[in-house]
Enzyme design. Sequence first.
Site, PDB file in Angstrom:
ATOM      1  N   LYS A  52      -4.161  -1.268  16.389  1.00 22.21           N
ATOM      2  CA  LYS A  52      -4.920  -0.715  15.530  1.00 22.21           C
ATOM      3  C   LYS A  52      -5.949   0.291  16.015  1.00 22.21           C
ATOM      4  O   LYS A  52      -6.136   1.201  15.751  1.00 22.21           O
ATOM      5  CB  LYS A  52      -5.225  -1.477  14.292  1.00 22.21           C
ATOM      6  CG  LYS A  52      -4.007  -1.999  13.296  1.00 22.21           C
ATOM      7  CD  LYS A  52      -3.668  -0.727  12.693  1.00 22.21           C
ATOM      8  CE  LYS A  52      -2.607  -1.333  11.683  1.00 22.21           C
ATOM      9  NZ  LYS A  52      -2.010  -0.095  10.834  1.00 22.21           N
ATOM     10  N   ILE A  54       0.954  -1.269  -0.044  1.00 19.57           N
ATOM     11  CA  ILE A  54      -0.197  -0.057   0.032  1.00 19.57           C
ATOM     12  C   ILE A  54       0.855   1.333  -0.036  1.00 19.57           C
ATOM     13  O   ILE A  54       0.676   2.179  -0.739  1.00 19.57           O
ATOM     14  CB  ILE A  54      -1.008  -0.010   1.124  1.00 19.57           C
ATOM     15  CG1 ILE A  54      -2.086  -1.161   1.106  1.00 19.57           C
ATOM     16  CG2 ILE A  54      -1.650   1.293   1.442  1.00 19.57           C
ATOM     17  CD1 ILE A  54      -2.734  -1.322   2.332  1.00 19.57           C
ATOM     18  N   VAL A  81      -6.640  -6.121   1.064  1.00 23.66           N
ATOM     19  CA  VAL A  81      -5.908  -5.733   0.269  1.00 23.66           C
ATOM     20  C   VAL A  81      -4.817  -6.821  -0.314  1.00 23.66           C
ATOM     21  O   VAL A  81      -4.435  -7.355   0.503  1.00 23.66           O
ATOM     22  CB  VAL A  81      -5.039  -4.299   0.280  1.00 23.66           C
ATOM     23  CG1 VAL A  81      -4.369  -3.911  -1.113  1.00 23.66           C
ATOM     24  CG2 VAL A  81      -6.213  -3.138   0.784  1.00 23.66           C
ATOM     25  N   TYR A  84      -2.330  -7.093  17.059  1.00 24.05           N
ATOM     26  CA  TYR A  84      -2.556  -6.197  16.189  1.00 24.05           C
ATOM     27  C   TYR A  84      -3.807  -5.512  16.121  1.00 24.05           C
ATOM     28  O   TYR A  84      -3.919  -4.277  15.775  1.00 24.05           O
ATOM     29  CB  TYR A  84      -2.572  -7.021  14.898  1.00 24.05           C
ATOM     30  CG  TYR A  84      -2.854  -6.479  13.591  1.00 24.05           C
ATOM     31  CD1 TYR A  84      -1.701  -5.366  12.944  1.00 24.05           C
ATOM     32  CD2 TYR A  84      -3.820  -6.458  12.677  1.00 24.05           C
ATOM     33  CE1 TYR A  84      -1.826  -4.782  11.683  1.00 24.05           C
ATOM     34  CE2 TYR A  84      -4.171  -5.899  11.795  1.00 24.05           C
ATOM     35  CZ  TYR A  84      -3.124  -5.147  11.174  1.00 24.05           C
ATOM     36  OH  TYR A  84      -3.289  -4.136  10.106  1.00 24.05           O
ATOM     37  N   THR A 122      -1.824  -7.727  -0.594  1.00 23.76           N
ATOM     38  CA  THR A 122      -0.480  -7.486  -0.658  1.00 23.76           C
ATOM     39  C   THR A 122       0.435  -8.718  -0.008  1.00 23.76           C
ATOM     40  O   THR A 122      -0.285  -9.757   0.314  1.00 23.76           O
ATOM     41  CB  THR A 122      -0.213  -6.496   0.680  1.00 23.76           C
ATOM     42  OG1 THR A 122      -0.785  -6.916   1.899  1.00 23.76           O
ATOM     43  CG2 THR A 122      -1.055  -5.212   0.218  1.00 23.76           C
ATOM     44  N   SER A 174      -7.002  -0.438  10.280  1.00 25.92           N
ATOM     45  CA  SER A 174      -7.569  -1.911   9.656  1.00 25.92           C
ATOM     46  C   SER A 174      -8.951  -2.095  10.403  1.00 25.92           C
ATOM     47  O   SER A 174      -9.208  -1.844  11.533  1.00 25.92           O
ATOM     48  CB  SER A 174      -6.370  -3.074  10.299  1.00 25.92           C
ATOM     49  OG  SER A 174      -7.277  -4.256  10.198  1.00 25.92           O
ATOM     50  N   ASN A 216       1.727   4.759   7.227  1.00 27.30           N
ATOM     51  CA  ASN A 216       1.483   3.494   6.709  1.00 27.30           C
ATOM     52  C   ASN A 216       2.038   2.432   7.174  1.00 27.30           C
ATOM     53  O   ASN A 216       2.082   1.176   7.134  1.00 27.30           O
ATOM     54  CB  ASN A 216       1.429   3.349   5.125  1.00 27.30           C
ATOM     55  CG  ASN A 216       1.190   2.004   4.614  1.00 27.30           C
ATOM     56  OD1 ASN A 216       0.304   1.445   4.552  1.00 27.30           O
ATOM     57  ND2 ASN A 216       2.309   1.275   4.015  1.00 27.30           N
TER      58      ASN A 216
END
Length: 266
Positions: free
Chosen positions: A170, A13, A199, A166, A201, A147, A86
Site C-alpha cells: 500500500k 467499498i 470500514v 500488505y 467490510t 490504507s 479499489n
Amino acid sequence: MPSWVIVGATRGIGFEYVNQLSSDSQNEVFALIRSQKTAGPLNELAVSRKNIRVIETNIANPAKLKETAEQIGNITGGKLDVLVYNAFFHGDSGELTPSAFTGREEELEPHFFEPLKVNALHVIHTVNALLPLIKQGVEKKIIYISSASGDLEVTRIIELPAVIGYSVSKAAGTMIMTKYASELKEDGIVTLSISPGWVDTDASKAALTSPEAFTAMVSTLRKLDPNVKGMISPKESVESMLSVIKSLDKNNSGKFLSHKGNLDWF
C-alpha cells in the site's frame, strides 16, 4: 455525462462506489471486476440502473486491459473522467513480524510479493491502459484506495510490526500515485491516494476472528486516535471519499489523505 471506472467493484467499498455514483443518472459508471462468479448483487443493481456497465477484465494482463479500455472508449467517445482503483490483495501470514520469518523464508517471498503485484504493479498496468481516455476527460482524476497501514507515521505510532506485505504494497501504491502526479501534471491530470478509514467490510471482519481481536484492534488504533470506537459503514466511507475527490485539484494532487480529506485516519 461524467464517466467513472471503479476497479474492484463486486462488494464492499467498490460496490458502494458504484451504488452511490449510479444513483445520479448523470453519471456513467463502469464497474470492472475479476469474475462474474461473485458479481450477483452488482449485476442486480446494474439491471435496475442503466448507467452501470459491468465489465469482466484482468488487471494482471495489459493486453486484456487495453481491450477493456477500448470497450469503455467506444461507449464514452474516447473519454474517461475519474478512475478509482479499489482492487487489493491482503496476503497471508499477516500476523508474522519481520523477524518471525527466520526459518520460514519460503513463506516470505509470496507474503511480500503477492500483495505488491495487485496493490502496486497492477495499478500501473491499469492506469496506463486507461490513461489515453483520462487525458481526454474533463475531470482527469486518478484515485487509489490505499490504507493507513501503509503510512509510516501511523505504523510507528500504533506499533504495528505485522501485515508486512500488505503495508509495504500500500505504501508502494501510494508512491506510484505521487509519481503519476508529477509525470502527468502538464496534462492537467491529478491523482490522489486516499484511505477509506476502518470500514465494516467482509475483509475487515475476516481479520477479526473474535470479540477479543476486535477489542485489541480498537485499543491499538486508539494509540493514534483516542476517539476510535469501531468501524464505519461503507456508505459513510464512500460519501466522505467522494467529497474529498470532488475537491481534488492541482494543489493537492499526489497527496495521501484520509477519507476526511486530512490526516485524521479514523
